[in-house]
Design an enzyme around this catalytic site. Structure first.
Site, PDB file in Angstrom:
ATOM      1  N   LYS A  13       1.016  -1.152   0.031  1.00  0.00           N
ATOM      2  CA  LYS A  13      -0.076  -0.089  -0.042  1.00  0.00           C
ATOM      3  C   LYS A  13       1.023   1.304  -0.204  1.00  0.00           C
ATOM      4  O   LYS A  13       0.659   2.233  -0.899  1.00  0.00           O
ATOM      5  CB  LYS A  13      -0.824  -0.030   1.116  1.00  0.00           C
ATOM      6  CG  LYS A  13      -1.888  -1.020   1.400  1.00  0.00           C
ATOM      7  CD  LYS A  13      -2.913  -1.053   2.383  1.00  0.00           C
ATOM      8  CE  LYS A  13      -2.214  -1.290   3.768  1.00  0.00           C
ATOM      9  NZ  LYS A  13      -1.674  -2.439   3.985  1.00  0.00           N
ATOM     10  N   ARG A  88     -10.009   0.214   9.316  1.00  0.00           N
ATOM     11  CA  ARG A  88      -9.618  -0.923   9.674  1.00  0.00           C
ATOM     12  C   ARG A  88     -10.529  -1.792  10.057  1.00  0.00           C
ATOM     13  O   ARG A  88     -10.112  -3.165  10.372  1.00  0.00           O
ATOM     14  CB  ARG A  88      -8.424  -1.009  10.569  1.00  0.00           C
ATOM     15  CG  ARG A  88      -7.081  -0.520  10.226  1.00  0.00           C
ATOM     16  CD  ARG A  88      -6.258  -1.307   9.448  1.00  0.00           C
ATOM     17  NE  ARG A  88      -4.905  -1.642  10.041  1.00  0.00           N
ATOM     18  CZ  ARG A  88      -3.717  -0.983   9.547  1.00  0.00           C
ATOM     19  NH1 ARG A  88      -3.877   0.260   8.985  1.00  0.00           N
ATOM     20  NH2 ARG A  88      -2.607  -1.240  10.060  1.00  0.00           N
ATOM     21  N   ARG A 127      11.274  -4.743   5.092  1.00  0.00           N
ATOM     22  CA  ARG A 127      10.997  -3.420   4.874  1.00  0.00           C
ATOM     23  C   ARG A 127      12.079  -2.492   5.477  1.00  0.00           C
ATOM     24  O   ARG A 127      12.335  -2.808   6.709  1.00  0.00           O
ATOM     25  CB  ARG A 127       9.605  -3.185   5.192  1.00  0.00           C
ATOM     26  CG  ARG A 127       9.145  -1.699   5.175  1.00  0.00           C
ATOM     27  CD  ARG A 127       7.774  -1.353   5.326  1.00  0.00           C
ATOM     28  NE  ARG A 127       7.011  -2.157   6.347  1.00  0.00           N
ATOM     29  CZ  ARG A 127       5.701  -2.252   6.185  1.00  0.00           C
ATOM     30  NH1 ARG A 127       5.003  -1.810   5.147  1.00  0.00           N
ATOM     31  NH2 ARG A 127       5.218  -2.954   7.137  1.00  0.00           N
ATOM     32  N   ARG A 160      11.019  -0.556  11.074  1.00  0.00           N
ATOM     33  CA  ARG A 160       9.748  -0.137  11.971  1.00  0.00           C
ATOM     34  C   ARG A 160       9.983  -1.075  13.075  1.00  0.00           C
ATOM     35  O   ARG A 160      10.101  -2.129  13.013  1.00  0.00           O
ATOM     36  CB  ARG A 160       8.426  -0.114  11.432  1.00  0.00           C
ATOM     37  CG  ARG A 160       8.011   1.223  10.701  1.00  0.00           C
ATOM     38  CD  ARG A 160       6.750   0.691   9.669  1.00  0.00           C
ATOM     39  NE  ARG A 160       5.517   0.022  10.354  1.00  0.00           N
ATOM     40  CZ  ARG A 160       4.536  -0.204   9.669  1.00  0.00           C
ATOM     41  NH1 ARG A 160       4.357   0.419   8.430  1.00  0.00           N
ATOM     42  NH2 ARG A 160       3.731  -0.758  10.244  1.00  0.00           N
ATOM     43  N   ARG A 171      -0.367  -8.814  13.242  1.00  0.00           N
ATOM     44  CA  ARG A 171      -0.976  -7.776  12.341  1.00  0.00           C
ATOM     45  C   ARG A 171      -1.573  -8.419  11.368  1.00  0.00           C
ATOM     46  O   ARG A 171      -2.812  -7.995  10.837  1.00  0.00           O
ATOM     47  CB  ARG A 171      -0.010  -7.017  12.012  1.00  0.00           C
ATOM     48  CG  ARG A 171       0.513  -5.808  12.987  1.00  0.00           C
ATOM     49  CD  ARG A 171       1.801  -5.232  12.617  1.00  0.00           C
ATOM     50  NE  ARG A 171       1.895  -4.558  11.570  1.00  0.00           N
ATOM     51  CZ  ARG A 171       3.070  -4.245  10.956  1.00  0.00           C
ATOM     52  NH1 ARG A 171       3.979  -4.938  11.164  1.00  0.00           N
ATOM     53  NH2 ARG A 171       2.971  -3.741   9.693  1.00  0.00           N
TER      54      ARG A 171
HETATM   55  P1  ADP Z   1       2.199  -1.802   3.243  1.00  0.00           P
HETATM   56  O1  ADP Z   1       1.979  -0.413   3.282  1.00  0.00           O
HETATM   57  O2  ADP Z   1       0.982  -2.474   2.430  1.00  0.00           O
HETATM   58  O3  ADP Z   1       2.312  -2.277   4.502  1.00  0.00           O
HETATM   59  P2  ADP Z   1       4.614  -1.272   1.930  1.00  0.00           P
HETATM   60  O4  ADP Z   1       4.386  -0.660   0.827  1.00  0.00           O
HETATM   61  O5  ADP Z   1       5.254  -0.896   2.963  1.00  0.00           O
HETATM   62  O6  ADP Z   1       3.234  -2.516   2.374  1.00  0.00           O
HETATM   63  O7  ADP Z   1       5.445  -2.824   1.191  1.00  0.00           O
HETATM   64  C1  ADP Z   1       6.031  -3.898   2.070  1.00  0.00           C
HETATM   65  C2  ADP Z   1       7.535  -4.198   1.774  1.00  0.00           C
HETATM   66  O8  ADP Z   1       7.347  -5.109   0.739  1.00  0.00           O
HETATM   67  C3  ADP Z   1       8.305  -3.271   1.421  1.00  0.00           C
HETATM   68  O9  ADP Z   1       9.404  -3.335   1.876  1.00  0.00           O
HETATM   69  C4  ADP Z   1       8.320  -2.887  -0.039  1.00  0.00           C
HETATM   70  O10 ADP Z   1       9.431  -2.450  -0.693  1.00  0.00           O
HETATM   71  C5  ADP Z   1       7.912  -4.415  -0.616  1.00  0.00           C
HETATM   72  N1  ADP Z   1       7.007  -4.455  -1.768  1.00  0.00           N
HETATM   73  C6  ADP Z   1       6.097  -3.668  -1.991  1.00  0.00           C
HETATM   74  N2  ADP Z   1       5.489  -3.794  -3.275  1.00  0.00           N
HETATM   75  C7  ADP Z   1       6.240  -5.071  -3.704  1.00  0.00           C
HETATM   76  C8  ADP Z   1       5.987  -5.924  -4.755  1.00  0.00           C
HETATM   77  N3  ADP Z   1       5.232  -5.586  -5.652  1.00  0.00           N
HETATM   78  N4  ADP Z   1       7.124  -6.930  -4.855  1.00  0.00           N
HETATM   79  C9  ADP Z   1       7.860  -7.193  -3.955  1.00  0.00           C
HETATM   80  N5  ADP Z   1       7.893  -6.560  -2.976  1.00  0.00           N
HETATM   81  C10 ADP Z   1       7.253  -5.321  -2.695  1.00  0.00           C
HETATM   82  P1  AMP Z   2       0.325   0.669   9.169  1.00  0.00           P
HETATM   83  O1  AMP Z   2       1.414   1.668   9.186  1.00  0.00           O
HETATM   84  O2  AMP Z   2      -0.917   0.903   8.361  1.00  0.00           O
HETATM   85  O3  AMP Z   2       0.927  -0.761   8.758  1.00  0.00           O
HETATM   86  O4  AMP Z   2      -0.238   0.493  10.796  1.00  0.00           O
HETATM   87  C1  AMP Z   2       0.732   0.185  11.557  1.00  0.00           C
HETATM   88  C2  AMP Z   2      -0.323   0.036  13.398  1.00  0.00           C
HETATM   89  O5  AMP Z   2      -0.971   1.362  13.281  1.00  0.00           O
HETATM   90  C3  AMP Z   2      -1.203  -1.003  13.060  1.00  0.00           C
HETATM   91  O6  AMP Z   2      -0.775  -2.290  13.387  1.00  0.00           O
HETATM   92  C4  AMP Z   2      -2.239  -0.306  14.110  1.00  0.00           C
HETATM   93  O7  AMP Z   2      -1.648  -0.681  15.313  1.00  0.00           O
HETATM   94  C5  AMP Z   2      -1.993   1.060  14.043  1.00  0.00           C
HETATM   95  N1  AMP Z   2      -3.256   1.857  13.107  1.00  0.00           N
HETATM   96  C6  AMP Z   2      -3.134   2.362  11.830  1.00  0.00           C
HETATM   97  N2  AMP Z   2      -4.145   2.551  11.255  1.00  0.00           N
HETATM   98  C7  AMP Z   2      -5.090   2.289  12.223  1.00  0.00           C
HETATM   99  C8  AMP Z   2      -6.489   2.041  12.121  1.00  0.00           C
HETATM  100  N3  AMP Z   2      -7.056   2.837  10.904  1.00  0.00           N
HETATM  101  N4  AMP Z   2      -7.316   1.793  13.031  1.00  0.00           N
HETATM  102  C9  AMP Z   2      -6.474   1.389  14.346  1.00  0.00           C
HETATM  103  N5  AMP Z   2      -5.224   1.089  14.317  1.00  0.00           N
HETATM  104  C10 AMP Z   2      -4.373   1.590  13.288  1.00  0.00           C
END
Ligand code: ADP
Ligand code: AMP
Length: 214
Positions: A13, A88, A127, A160, A171
């Site tokens: 995302k 969420r 990541r 993170r 998660r």
């Molecule tokens: P989200 O925001 O949904 O948690 P991220 O965009 O942070 O996910 O992506 C999670 C990890 O996967 C990051 O390290 C990113 O670089 C990697 N990633 C994202 N898209 C792809 C893809 N299409 N193929 C392989 N790795 C990816």
């Molecule tokens: P994210 O950055 O989207 O992966 O979110 C990291 C963490 O933030 C999640 O595991 C939750 O603990 C919290 N969080 C983010 N967005 C929400 C939401 N809309 N509602 C509740 N918790 C959230």
């Protein structure tokens, strides 16, 4: 354009959000980013949110819905926005629908990025995020040219606190139990675009553009 990015942790995302913002010029609103900023700044909200985030649990709706309503009522969201990580659960989605209908607007599209559970943990654990500009990389799937250094701005990368195997697994379970039902909720409104997230980053983005329109 008012859109939501939906998908499990590690679906891509945040990665796609950067591309979408550039192409469609709408603000990227990530509740996770807002909470992490508050943690960094040591605010009361940050202290409360951290307790839940460290355990991989959702931050309570009372702390979350109001801040999103405030954010999307700001001027830069007049012509659209992209929510990433919100809603969420069904209660958050209902509150958002209520807020939007009172404001005389509605959502245009839910971009639902689908990735098999088996590859999510590896994605999240590998990541790395730029401490300065927030760009997202992956040690294996999207590595930087110089290890540990952001390709975009040259600052250091970090991991993170909740991107460890145990918290990521929690998660993912929380996503399956509480967030995935949103796909059915928004399907009833006929606005979901399912996107295969298990493809090259550029191909995923091309599919999103197909779904959103040029
Ligand atoms: P989200 O925001 O949904 O948690 P991220 O965009 O942070 O996910 O992506 C999670 C990890 O996967 C990051 O390290 C990113 O670089 C990697 N990633 C994202 N898209 C792809 C893809 N299409 N193929 C392989 N790795 C990816
Ligand atoms: P994210 O950055 O989207 O992966 O979110 C990291 C963490 O933030 C999640 O595991 C939750 O603990 C919290 N969080 C983010 N967005 C929400 C939401 N809309 N509602 C509740 N918790 C959230």
């Amino acid at each position: 354009m008012r859109i939501i990015l939906l998908g499990p942790p590690g679906a891509g995302k945040g990665t796609q959000a950067a591309n979408i913002v550039e192409k469609y010029a709408i603000p990227h609103i990530s509740t996770g980013d807002i909470f992490r900023k508050n943690i960094k700044e040591g605010t009361e909200l940050g202290k409360k949110a951290k307790e839940y985030m460290d355990q991989g649990l959702l931050v309570p709706d009372e702390l979350t819905c109001g801040l999103v309503a405030d954010r999307i009522s700001q001027d830069d969201c007049k012509n659209g926005f992209m929510l990433d990580g919100f809603p969420r659960n069904i209660a958050q989605a209902e509150q958002l629908d209520k807020y939007l209908s009172e404001a005389g607007t509605k959502l245009d599209k839910i971009v639902n990025i689908e990735v098999d559970k088996s590859i999510l943990v590896g994605r999240a654990v590998g990541r790395r995020i730029c401490k300065s500009c927030g760009a997202t990389f992956h040690v294996e799937f999207n590595p930087t040219k110089v290890e540990g250094i952001c390709d975009k701005c040259g600052a250091e990368l970090h991991q993170r606190a909740d991107d460890n195997e145990e918290t990521v697994s929690k998660r993912i379970q929380v996503y399956l139990d509480e967030t995935k039902p949103l796909v059915g909720y928004y399907n009833k409104q006929g606005i979901v675009a399912d996107i295969n997230g298990d493809q090259a980053i550029e191909k995923v983005f091309a599919d999103i553009v197909d779904a959103l329109g040029e």
